[in-house]
Enzyme design. Structure first.
Site, short mmCIF file in Angstrom:
data_model
loop_
_atom_site.label_atom_id
_atom_site.label_comp_id
_atom_site.label_asym_id
_atom_site.label_seq_id
_atom_site.Cartn_x
_atom_site.Cartn_y
_atom_site.Cartn_z
N CYS A 70 0.81 -1.22 0.00
CA CYS A 70 0.00 0.00 0.00
C CYS A 70 0.84 1.27 0.00
O CYS A 70 0.35 2.34 -0.37
CB CYS A 70 -0.94 0.02 1.20
SG CYS A 70 -2.17 -1.31 1.17
N HIS A 100 -8.89 4.14 -1.24
CA HIS A 100 -7.51 3.63 -1.09
C HIS A 100 -7.17 2.85 -2.36
O HIS A 100 -7.34 1.64 -2.43
CB HIS A 100 -7.44 2.75 0.15
CG HIS A 100 -6.10 2.14 0.41
ND1 HIS A 100 -4.92 2.63 -0.11
CD2 HIS A 100 -5.75 1.04 1.16
CE1 HIS A 100 -3.91 1.88 0.31
NE2 HIS A 100 -4.39 0.91 1.07
N CYS A 133 0.41 2.07 6.51
CA CYS A 133 0.59 0.64 6.80
C CYS A 133 0.66 -0.13 5.49
O CYS A 133 0.08 0.27 4.47
CB CYS A 133 -0.53 0.12 7.68
SG CYS A 133 -2.17 0.23 6.93
N GLY A 138 1.25 -4.22 3.49
CA GLY A 138 1.14 -5.67 3.57
C GLY A 138 2.42 -6.30 4.09
O GLY A 138 3.52 -5.79 3.88
#
Length: 390
Positions: free
Chosen positions: A91, A344, A374, A376
């Site tokens: 992300c 997102h 944050c 993965g």
């Protein structure tokens, strides 16, 4: 060391990442190409001067494979002498792209770099990149014999560990929509938004969202096997307190201050410090907490020195846990709403947050901004920027 400055940062509106969404008809190459083309048009920059284009993209499969950054810059009409590369920090991919761009400029190896990102979640649904294959392998599974979990379960674990109630999660989510709707209504996004394929405004924002409406939604990830393994989970994560599937693209024009002066371009902000960390891959989404601590230490700043924070709202427990651990002023957190409302679009989110953070600092006269994401497998990026006076 040279200063790396941000001359401009823009994004498409957030399209619903499902068939029929406002950007679902757009090939991701074309989506990113439009943003690149508009970025250089706004500055009057000759694209031949660009040393590199670094684009974040998570689902590098199908239409997003074969180096979408290079395909998009060629589609945008850039000279074929301009290179491009695509990065995957999950992300945080385009936030990492901006870090790589700034580091290349600060080191003196490049003068002008575009950091960008794109994701079409309507055309490439989550999980399509694995093609039904195991992406982990035997050795990683041997290290974690009880098994890792997907992000929805990680969000449930965070909610349980920090003791957040369903009402707290839904209240934060309603706040995200309220702030985003107010920002859109006031024109706060006008400086960063560029129309794309007929879409002129974020279609993921739901004005009038209330805690009562969100409270009617059922939890998304109920699983008997997971419940037996983690009895502390009481299932609070719903579509309403999670970020929606989203299509979008974004880009930032980054260069040395000297080059900006030579070209007569006004730097809007400078990069102050960066961090990237690894964290528990089971909780997975807690990385912004140590990433923030590290980037503040490198910047020589305290949490109270920051005027605006952009903490990606992949799920509501993430920014709430971040608030609890950092002691940041809640009023400074995602003041224009976050990903729960604004969407997102995975690989695009890092430079999207950068554009929004920059606009907020300029509108309020704030000096320092911090964004964190944050990612993965238990990672996180954090970046501190400083607004430069006109």
């Amino acid at each position: 060391m040279r200063e790396a400055v941000i001359v401009d940062a823009i994004r498409t509106p957030s399209g619903r990442g499902k068939p029929g969404g406002g950007l679902s008809a757009a090939h991701p190459v074309d989506l990113l190409a439009g943003v690149l083309e508009e970025l250089v048009r706004r500055s009057g920059l000759d694209p031949e001067l660009v040393d590199d284009v670094i684009a974040g993209c998570v689902q590098q499969a199908g239409e997003q494979t074969q180096n979408v950054a290079r395909s998009a810059l060629l589609a945008a009409g850039f000279p074929h002498t301009v290179p491009g590369t695509t990065v995957d920090r999950q992300c945080g991919s385009s936030q990492q792209a901006a870090t790589f761009a700034a580091q290349a400029i600060m080191s003196g190896s490049q003068d002008i770099v575009i950091a960008a990102g794109v994701e079409s979640m309507s055309r490439l649904p989550l999980g399509v990149a694995t093609m039904g294959r195991d992406p982990l392998g035997e050795r990683l599974r041997a290290r974690y014999p009880e098994g890792l979990v997907h992000q929805g379960i990680s969000a449930e674990l965070i909610a349980a560990k920090w003791g957040f109630s369903r009402a707290q999660l839904d209240e934060f989510s309603a706040r995200s929509h309220e702030l985003a709707a107010a920002a859109a209504s006031s024109g706060a996004f006008d400086g960063e938004l560029v129309p794309a394929f007929g879409l002129t405004a974020d279609e993921t924002v739901r004005p009038g969202t209330t805690v009562e409406k969100l409270g009617q939604l059922a939890p998304s990830f109920v699983d008997e096997g997971i419940a037996a393994r983690f009895p502390e989970i009481d299932w609070k994560i719903t579509p309403g307190n999670s970020s929606p599937l989203t299509d979008g693209a974004s880009a930032a024009l980054i260069m040395s201050r000297e080059r900006a002066d030579e070209l007569g371009l006004r730097p809007r902000a400078r990069f102050v410090a960066f961090s990237v960390v690894g964290d528990d891959p089971l909780l997975m989404l807690t990385g912004p907490i140590p990433a923030t601590e590290r980037v503040l230490r490198r910047a020589g700043l305290g949490i109270g020195d920051i005027d605006a924070f952009e903490v990606n709202e992949a799920f509501a427990p993430i920014p709430l846990a971040w608030l609890a651990e950092t002691g940041a002023d809640p009023a400074k957190l995602n003041p224009r709403g976050g990903a729960i409302a604004l969407g997102h679009a995975l690989g695009s989110s890092g430079t999207r947050l950068l554009a929004t953070l920059l606009g907020e600092l300029e509108a309020t006269g704030g000096r320092y901004g911090l964004q964190t994401m944050c990612e993965g497998a238990g990672m996180a990026n954090a970046t501190v920027i400083e607004r430069l006076a006109a």
